[in-house]
Design a protein around this motif. Structure first.
Motif, short mmCIF file in Angstrom:
data_model
loop_
_atom_site.label_atom_id
_atom_site.label_comp_id
_atom_site.label_asym_id
_atom_site.label_seq_id
_atom_site.Cartn_x
_atom_site.Cartn_y
_atom_site.Cartn_z
N GLU A 1 13.93 1.11 96.21
CA GLU A 1 12.65 0.94 96.91
C GLU A 1 12.69 1.73 98.21
O GLU A 1 13.70 1.79 98.91
CB GLU A 1 12.39 -0.53 97.21
CG GLU A 1 11.04 -0.77 97.89
CD GLU A 1 10.74 -2.24 98.13
OE1 GLU A 1 9.56 -2.58 98.31
OE2 GLU A 1 11.70 -3.04 98.15
N ASP A 2 11.56 2.37 98.54
CA ASP A 2 11.36 2.95 99.86
C ASP A 2 9.93 2.64 100.29
O ASP A 2 9.28 1.78 99.69
CB ASP A 2 11.70 4.45 99.89
CG ASP A 2 10.83 5.29 98.96
OD1 ASP A 2 9.67 4.88 98.67
OD2 ASP A 2 11.28 6.36 98.51
N LYS A 3 9.43 3.32 101.31
CA LYS A 3 8.09 3.01 101.82
C LYS A 3 6.98 3.38 100.84
O LYS A 3 5.85 2.93 100.98
CB LYS A 3 7.86 3.76 103.14
CG LYS A 3 8.73 3.29 104.29
CD LYS A 3 8.33 3.94 105.60
CE LYS A 3 8.50 5.46 105.54
NZ LYS A 3 8.18 6.10 106.85
N HIS A 4 7.31 4.19 99.84
CA HIS A 4 6.28 4.75 98.97
C HIS A 4 6.36 4.29 97.52
O HIS A 4 5.33 4.20 96.86
CB HIS A 4 6.34 6.28 99.02
CG HIS A 4 6.39 6.83 100.40
ND1 HIS A 4 5.33 6.73 101.27
CD2 HIS A 4 7.39 7.47 101.09
CE1 HIS A 4 5.65 7.29 102.43
NE2 HIS A 4 6.89 7.74 102.35
N VAL A 5 7.56 4.04 97.03
CA VAL A 5 7.72 3.68 95.62
C VAL A 5 8.67 2.49 95.44
O VAL A 5 9.51 2.21 96.29
CB VAL A 5 8.25 4.86 94.76
CG1 VAL A 5 7.28 6.01 94.78
CG2 VAL A 5 9.64 5.29 95.21
N LEU A 6 8.49 1.84 94.31
CA LEU A 6 9.39 0.78 93.85
C LEU A 6 9.81 1.19 92.45
O LEU A 6 8.96 1.57 91.64
CB LEU A 6 8.66 -0.56 93.83
CG LEU A 6 9.37 -1.74 93.17
CD1 LEU A 6 10.54 -2.19 94.05
CD2 LEU A 6 8.41 -2.90 92.96
N ILE A 7 11.11 1.15 92.15
CA ILE A 7 11.58 1.52 90.82
C ILE A 7 12.34 0.35 90.22
O ILE A 7 13.18 -0.27 90.88
CB ILE A 7 12.46 2.78 90.87
CG1 ILE A 7 11.60 3.97 91.32
CG2 ILE A 7 13.10 3.06 89.53
CD1 ILE A 7 12.32 5.28 91.40
N ILE A 8 12.02 0.04 88.96
CA ILE A 8 12.66 -1.07 88.27
C ILE A 8 13.41 -0.57 87.04
O ILE A 8 13.17 0.53 86.55
CB ILE A 8 11.63 -2.15 87.84
CG1 ILE A 8 10.66 -1.59 86.77
CG2 ILE A 8 10.87 -2.69 89.04
CD1 ILE A 8 9.75 -2.65 86.15
N ASN A 9 14.33 -1.40 86.58
CA ASN A 9 15.00 -1.17 85.31
C ASN A 9 14.31 -2.09 84.30
O ASN A 9 14.61 -3.28 84.24
CB ASN A 9 16.49 -1.50 85.43
CG ASN A 9 17.28 -1.17 84.17
OD1 ASN A 9 16.72 -0.78 83.15
ND2 ASN A 9 18.59 -1.33 84.24
N LYS A 10 13.36 -1.53 83.55
CA LYS A 10 12.54 -2.35 82.65
C LYS A 10 13.39 -2.88 81.49
O LYS A 10 14.07 -2.12 80.82
CB LYS A 10 11.37 -1.54 82.09
CG LYS A 10 10.36 -2.41 81.32
CD LYS A 10 9.31 -1.57 80.62
CE LYS A 10 9.82 -1.01 79.31
NZ LYS A 10 10.13 -2.07 78.30
N PRO A 11 13.33 -4.18 81.25
CA PRO A 11 14.12 -4.75 80.16
C PRO A 11 13.47 -4.54 78.79
O PRO A 11 12.29 -4.19 78.69
CB PRO A 11 14.18 -6.24 80.51
CG PRO A 11 12.90 -6.48 81.28
CD PRO A 11 12.65 -5.22 82.05
N TYR A 12 14.23 -4.77 77.76
CA TYR A 12 13.77 -4.65 76.38
C TYR A 12 12.68 -5.69 76.10
O TYR A 12 12.78 -6.85 76.50
CB TYR A 12 14.94 -4.89 75.43
CG TYR A 12 14.62 -4.67 73.97
CD1 TYR A 12 14.79 -3.42 73.39
CD2 TYR A 12 14.15 -5.70 73.17
CE1 TYR A 12 14.51 -3.20 72.05
CE2 TYR A 12 13.86 -5.50 71.84
CZ TYR A 12 14.04 -4.24 71.28
OH TYR A 12 13.76 -4.05 69.95
#
Length: 311
Positions: A94-105
């Protein structure tokens, strides 16, 4: 009553977008045709007045949504604290502009027929700040795991959507496939169709747009199952799955595109994982790399097959 479910207030991030587009983003599971109908018949009101579809909404506008357009079933099923915590549990950057996730099955990216729980819906419960509205930048199939980017504002989403389209963002997947490719490194450049009835329908001979997938053989189990590293240069729907089937190496567990049988006693799941995303910082020269760990079932399959997963 402004706080009820029939009225929504336009946020700063949505300022100056068309009314019909705003409605499409804020009413779940509805069609564009229906949006036009409820505007035309006066069921939608902005500040108590009728507006045309091309009206540009303004920050602070109070928009009435017809009660029969509200997804009451989903509202009853949602638990705001649970949904927010779930997204945060998936977070890997995460930063000020984006959030990144590890999407589960098994978690869908967006809603659809009989899909009540999905990433897009979960984001609605995070969208509490007036100047921010989290939104998806790209998609992953329901049964594909891994890196998924979420923008915190509209301009950020537009920036990264363009970066994906112009191949500035680099994507890396891993997959278990049937058989063993002849060449250790290969490139698939076959135009594919969005329609699907049988394998021969994959190819679109009239399409002018290039559709390219590169792959690298990492290891193979007795020539029966191989571990591939994959780099899609374009982003067509089910591109990787279709391309690998077309060259005779469908992904293990891909029930739709050619590999119905699950080999070697592996768990009955799709073995495709979005492993890495390399992207520029928002309007900066910084290069960011995010890696998502593979799910347990994928790791166990590699271990069972005694494959070397090192690049």
């Amino acid at each position: 009553m402004i706080g009820d479910k029939m009225h929504k207030i336009v946020k700063v991030d949505d300022n100056q977008i068309r009314l019909d587009r705003w409605l499409k983003e804020n009413i779940k599971n509805t069609s564009y045709t229906n949006i036009q109908k409820i505007i035309r018949t006066g069921q939608v009101r902005v500040g108590g007045r009728r507006k045309k579809p091309d009206y540009r909404v303004l920050t602070g506008d109070i928009i009435r949504i017809p009660p029969d357009q509200i997804d009451t079933e989903a509202l009853l099923k949602q638990n705001s604290n649970y949904q927010t915590r779930s997204i945060r549990d998936m977070q890997i950057y995460e930063d000020k502009h984006v959030l990144i996730i590890n999407k589960p099955y098994g978690l869908a990216t967006q809603g659809g027929t009989s899909i009540n729980i999905h990433v897009d819906g979960m984001l609605q419960d995070i969208n509490t700040e007036a100047d921010e509205k989290y939104r998806l930048v790209h998609r992953l199939d329901k049964h594909t795991t891994g890196v998924l980017m979420i923008a915190k504002r509209r301009e950020v989403a537009q920036f990264y959507t363009s970066a994906f389209k112009n191949q500035i963002i680099k994507k890396q997947y891993i997959a278990l496939v049937n058989g063993k490719p002849v060449n250790r490194n290969g490139q698939i450049d076959i135009e594919i169709s969005d329609t699907y009835q049988k394998k021969s329908d994959f190819v679109d001979y009239d399409r002018k747009q290039s559709v390219v997938t590169k792959y690298k053989l990492i290891d193979s189990h007795e020539g029966a199952i191989s571990l591939l590293q994959i780099h899609p240069l374009t982003g067509r729907k089910h591109q990787i799955r279709k391309h690998l089937t077309l060259i005779g190496h469908p992904i293990i567990g891909d029930m739709k595109y050619g590999n119905i049988k699950i080999n070697e006693g592996l768990e009955k799941k799709l073995y495709l994982h979005a492993q890495k995303l390399v992207f520029p910082g928002f309007k900066s020269e910084e290069k960011i790399e995010v890696i998502a760990e593979m799910p347990i079932y994928f790791y166990e399959a590699i271990k069972r097959l005694k494959l070397n997963s090192d690049e």
